[in-house]
Motif scaffolding. Structure first.
Motif, PDB file in Angstrom:
ATOM      1  N   LEU A 159      14.113  31.102  62.424  1.00  0.00           N
ATOM      2  CA  LEU A 159      13.711  32.348  61.797  1.00  0.00           C
ATOM      3  C   LEU A 159      14.316  32.547  60.417  1.00  0.00           C
ATOM      4  O   LEU A 159      13.655  33.044  59.500  1.00  0.00           O
ATOM      5  N   PHE A 160      15.589  32.158  60.255  1.00  0.00           N
ATOM      6  CA  PHE A 160      16.298  32.571  59.048  1.00  0.00           C
ATOM      7  C   PHE A 160      16.490  31.474  58.008  1.00  0.00           C
ATOM      8  O   PHE A 160      16.793  31.783  56.854  1.00  0.00           O
ATOM      9  N   LYS A 161      16.335  30.223  58.379  1.00  0.00           N
ATOM     10  CA  LYS A 161      16.502  29.172  57.376  1.00  0.00           C
ATOM     11  C   LYS A 161      15.528  29.326  56.208  1.00  0.00           C
ATOM     12  O   LYS A 161      15.935  29.205  55.035  1.00  0.00           O
ATOM     13  N   PRO A 162      14.224  29.615  56.450  1.00  0.00           N
ATOM     14  CA  PRO A 162      13.306  29.809  55.318  1.00  0.00           C
ATOM     15  C   PRO A 162      13.704  30.981  54.421  1.00  0.00           C
ATOM     16  O   PRO A 162      13.464  30.949  53.213  1.00  0.00           O
ATOM     17  N   VAL A 163      14.323  31.983  55.019  1.00  0.00           N
ATOM     18  CA  VAL A 163      14.755  33.143  54.235  1.00  0.00           C
ATOM     19  C   VAL A 163      15.945  32.781  53.359  1.00  0.00           C
ATOM     20  O   VAL A 163      15.973  33.069  52.152  1.00  0.00           O
ATOM     21  N   ILE A 164      16.928  32.130  53.955  1.00  0.00           N
ATOM     22  CA  ILE A 164      18.144  31.780  53.218  1.00  0.00           C
ATOM     23  C   ILE A 164      17.844  30.794  52.101  1.00  0.00           C
ATOM     24  O   ILE A 164      18.470  30.843  51.035  1.00  0.00           O
ATOM     25  N   GLU A 165      16.881  29.909  52.313  1.00  0.00           N
ATOM     26  CA  GLU A 165      16.540  28.931  51.276  1.00  0.00           C
ATOM     27  C   GLU A 165      16.066  29.582  49.994  1.00  0.00           C
ATOM     28  O   GLU A 165      16.163  28.994  48.907  1.00  0.00           O
ATOM     29  N   LYS A 166      15.587  30.803  50.060  1.00  0.00           N
ATOM     30  CA  LYS A 166      15.087  31.514  48.881  1.00  0.00           C
ATOM     31  C   LYS A 166      16.199  32.245  48.117  1.00  0.00           C
ATOM     32  O   LYS A 166      15.985  32.694  46.995  1.00  0.00           O
ATOM     33  N   TRP A 167      17.350  32.379  48.751  1.00  0.00           N
ATOM     34  CA  TRP A 167      18.436  33.080  48.083  1.00  0.00           C
ATOM     35  C   TRP A 167      18.974  32.246  46.933  1.00  0.00           C
ATOM     36  O   TRP A 167      18.904  31.011  46.939  1.00  0.00           O
ATOM     37  N   LYS A 168      19.522  32.917  45.937  1.00  0.00           N
ATOM     38  CA  LYS A 168      20.139  32.252  44.793  1.00  0.00           C
ATOM     39  C   LYS A 168      21.645  32.130  45.009  1.00  0.00           C
ATOM     40  O   LYS A 168      22.245  32.877  45.784  1.00  0.00           O
ATOM     41  N   GLU A 169      22.269  31.188  44.316  1.00  0.00           N
ATOM     42  CA  GLU A 169      23.714  31.024  44.413  1.00  0.00           C
ATOM     43  C   GLU A 169      24.416  32.027  43.501  1.00  0.00           C
ATOM     44  O   GLU A 169      23.996  32.251  42.362  1.00  0.00           O
ATOM     45  N   HIS A 170      25.469  32.608  44.008  1.00  0.00           N
ATOM     46  CA  HIS A 170      26.255  33.576  43.244  1.00  0.00           C
ATOM     47  C   HIS A 170      27.735  33.364  43.545  1.00  0.00           C
ATOM     48  O   HIS A 170      28.101  32.797  44.581  1.00  0.00           O
ATOM     49  N   THR A 171      28.573  33.815  42.658  1.00  0.00           N
ATOM     50  CA  THR A 171      30.019  33.640  42.792  1.00  0.00           C
ATOM     51  C   THR A 171      30.670  34.985  43.097  1.00  0.00           C
ATOM     52  O   THR A 171      30.396  35.982  42.417  1.00  0.00           O
TER      53      THR A 171
END
Length: 590
Positions: free
Chosen positions: A550-562
């Protein structure tokens, strides 16, 4: 070659308090001569500049045992004490002799025991020895575990506190070989359980009196849910034995130590070490750090930290681990224990003592006045929420200790205020103000039915943390616009994918009436929310176990941040962290 600094016949040793300070030199290694003790009945302690060429054994034991003598052994044995360590249990002459015999049988004529080989009245010598403790155990040929301490041997079915002490973790895993010395009258032989899945070889030391078993085999038997069958090598007779000397079935402390011994991946081993250390105790809070620094590849100078400064030593340890390229495995060592209020990348530190007690107090209030944070008792978590369905009780996981380590966890750096700066995939989150009953850690069903309208980018995805808090995950701008920090905003961070620690067949369902446990369907993705408490500074709030499908496709769209994660309370001053007052524990968490 060593030179003798102390020598006394055993006939004159009983009921005395010995002192090696007068002839010992600070900053030297010391060893007991086993041959003289066993054959000549003389306690002889020798001092060395270097013990690496000298084959020796070492002893792992508990400083003070809660056990009392019973019908299985004499109530009083001739014993002696050491000046500077009068608060510890006395050293029984017979127990020391049996340890010396084991050392001799293992091909070593010398023995190291901290009580006799460290100047107990010298803080300088203690600091020197602590800095080298890892090497002392790493170089020994065999480590002899005395679970009940130095006063008497314990039987295989007599549960002890050995596994709950801080220093015994290092002593268990660093030596080339580790054995457990027991009170035993069944002779040599083997025990077996689970159709051969749990085995142990018992080697008799003194007929009718004692025996040794490899530590790993003892732990396996303790973690086994049923008795094992012992078969004698002499007459092939057998009997059923309940093994619980180092703990009992399903205990987090036993499982964690087994994982430390069994896993190969360095990130998995680091996670298991942190988990095992979390469940241990010491009279000196700072020893909770010193006792694991060597096995985590770090050497700190003990003289730089007060005995109560667990926070300062923890920060120093974390800084070195990250500087050397390690991962912040402590982030996910327990998802159920609330974050520390001062270094929130870590869980709250438990209250510990020399008696082996490890406990967490109830929360005294929210970490952020703008966010609901119900008070609950950590020690009551194992009993589940009031509405928990007991019919699925066999599918619950251990609330204090997850069965997983985290793969591909991002690394980072840590500053002197305890803020972990790390870069990872993240997106905004909003606390809904709702709090459900606590979720069972690792269960994939935690977030079943919580999400809404996946195909609409402007809609939020609703998730619930293991603490029961309900959050809305905000979809980021599909155009790829970088998230701009919003004062006081919360974010959900992805920290990695969970991998199972090793599990033997004993953990899977057993067709027999009394058998193994049914493991839950687990979720593999791990995340947590952070909130900004001052500009650019965040603290950890909720943790999540998310289903990969359910959540892997969602997380893949997130951007990297510090983000810099620590606090939210200001780190106490070094001087303040020296206090032991219970009232101050409410403020400084040590």
């Amino acid at each position: 070659m060593g030179h003798t600094i102390y020598e006394l016949p055993l006939s004159a040793l009983a009921s005395t308090t010995i002192n090696i300070e007068t002839k010992a030199t600070i900053g030297r290694y010391r060893l007991i001569d086993c041959s003289k003790y066993v054959q000549d009945h003389v306690l002889c302690i020798e001092e060395y500049l270097d013990i690496s060429p000298q084959p020796y054994s070492a002893v792992s034991y508990i400083w003070k045992s809660a056990l009392t003598a019973d019908s299985r052994g004499p109530t009083e044995q001739p014993s002696f004490s050491v000046i500077g360590a009068e608060d510890a249990d006395p050293i029984a002459l017979d127990v020391l002799q049996q340890a010396c015999i084991v050392a001799l049988l293992e091909g070593t004529e010398k023995l190291w025991i901290d009580r006799l080989c460290i100047i107990q009245t010298s803080s300088e010598d203690k600091a020197w020895q602590i800095a080298r403790m890892y090497q002392i155990y790493k170089m020994c040929r065999v480590c002899i575990v005395l679970p009940g301490g130095l006063t008497r041997l314990t039987s295989v079915d007599e549960e002890t506190d050995w596994i709950s002490r801080a220093w015994t973790l290092q002593e268990a895993i660093v030596p080339q070989k580790t054995v457990v010395l027991l009170s035993w009258d069944h002779g040599s032989g083997q025990w077996e359980g689970w159709k051969g899945g749990v085995k142990g070889n018992v080697i008799e030391i003194l007929p009718g009196s004692s025996a040794i078993v490899l530590l790993h085999e003892m732990l396996k038997a303790c973690f086994y849910p049923m008795s094992v069958t012992f078969t004698s090598s002499n007459d092939s007779s057998n009997c059923d034995i309940s093994v619980c000397n180092l703990g009992s079935y399903g205990e987090s402390s036993v499982g964690a130590l087994l994982w430390v011994l069994e896993v190969v991946d360095p990130d998995a081993k680091a996670m298991a070490i942190w988990q095992s250390a979390l469940l241990r105790a010491s009279s000196r809070p700072v020893d909770m750090v010193f006792s694991i620094m060597g096995i985590l590849g770090v050497t700190l100078d003990p003289r730089k930290f007060h005995k109560n400064d667990r926070i300062g030593a923890t920060i120093a340890l974390a800084q070195e681990i990250l500087r050397l390229g390690g991962k912040p495995a402590w982030l996910a060592m327990s998802l159920d224990i609330p974050p520390s209020r001062f270094i929130s990348s870590f869980p709250d530190f438990p209250e510990t003592n020399v008696g082996g007690s490890v406990s967490w107090s109830s929360r005294r209030g929210p970490t952020n006045p703008n966010v609901a944070d119900p008070i609950y008792d950590i020690n009551g978590l194992e009993y589940g929420p009031p509405d928990f369905d007991e019919s699925i009780s066999d599918t619950r996981s251990n609330v204090l200790l997850p069965y997983h380590w985290i793969m591909n966890m991002p690394s980072g750096t840590m500053d002197d205020d305890g803020y972990l700066t790390m870069k990872t995939k993240a997106t905004r989150a909003i606390f809904t103000g709702q709090t459900f009953g606590r979720r069972w850690t690792n269960m994939a069903s935690n977030n079943d039915g919580m999400y809404t309208d996946w195909d609409k980018p402007n809609d939020a995805i609703r998730v619930v943390g293991v603490d029961g808090k309900v959050w809305d995950i905000l979809n980021y701008d599909e155009s790829g616009t970088t998230l701009q920090p919003v004062p006081g905003q919360a974010y959900i961070l992805f920290i990695g994918t969970a991998c199972e620690f090793p599990r033997d067949a004993v953990y899977y369902p057993d067709p027999r009436p009394v058998g193994g446990i049914l493991l839950p369907k687990t979720s593999t993705l791990r995340a947590f929310t952070i909130e900004e408490h001052t500009p650019g500074k965040f603290h950890r709030v909720s943790a999540f176990t998310l289903d990969e499908v359910l959540f892997k496709p969602v997380i893949e769209k997130w951007k990297e941040h510090t983000f810099a994660i620590g606090g939210p309370k200001t780190l106490p001053s070094e001087a303040h962290r020296r206090y032991e007052s219970r009232d101050l524990l409410q403020y400084d968490d040590i």
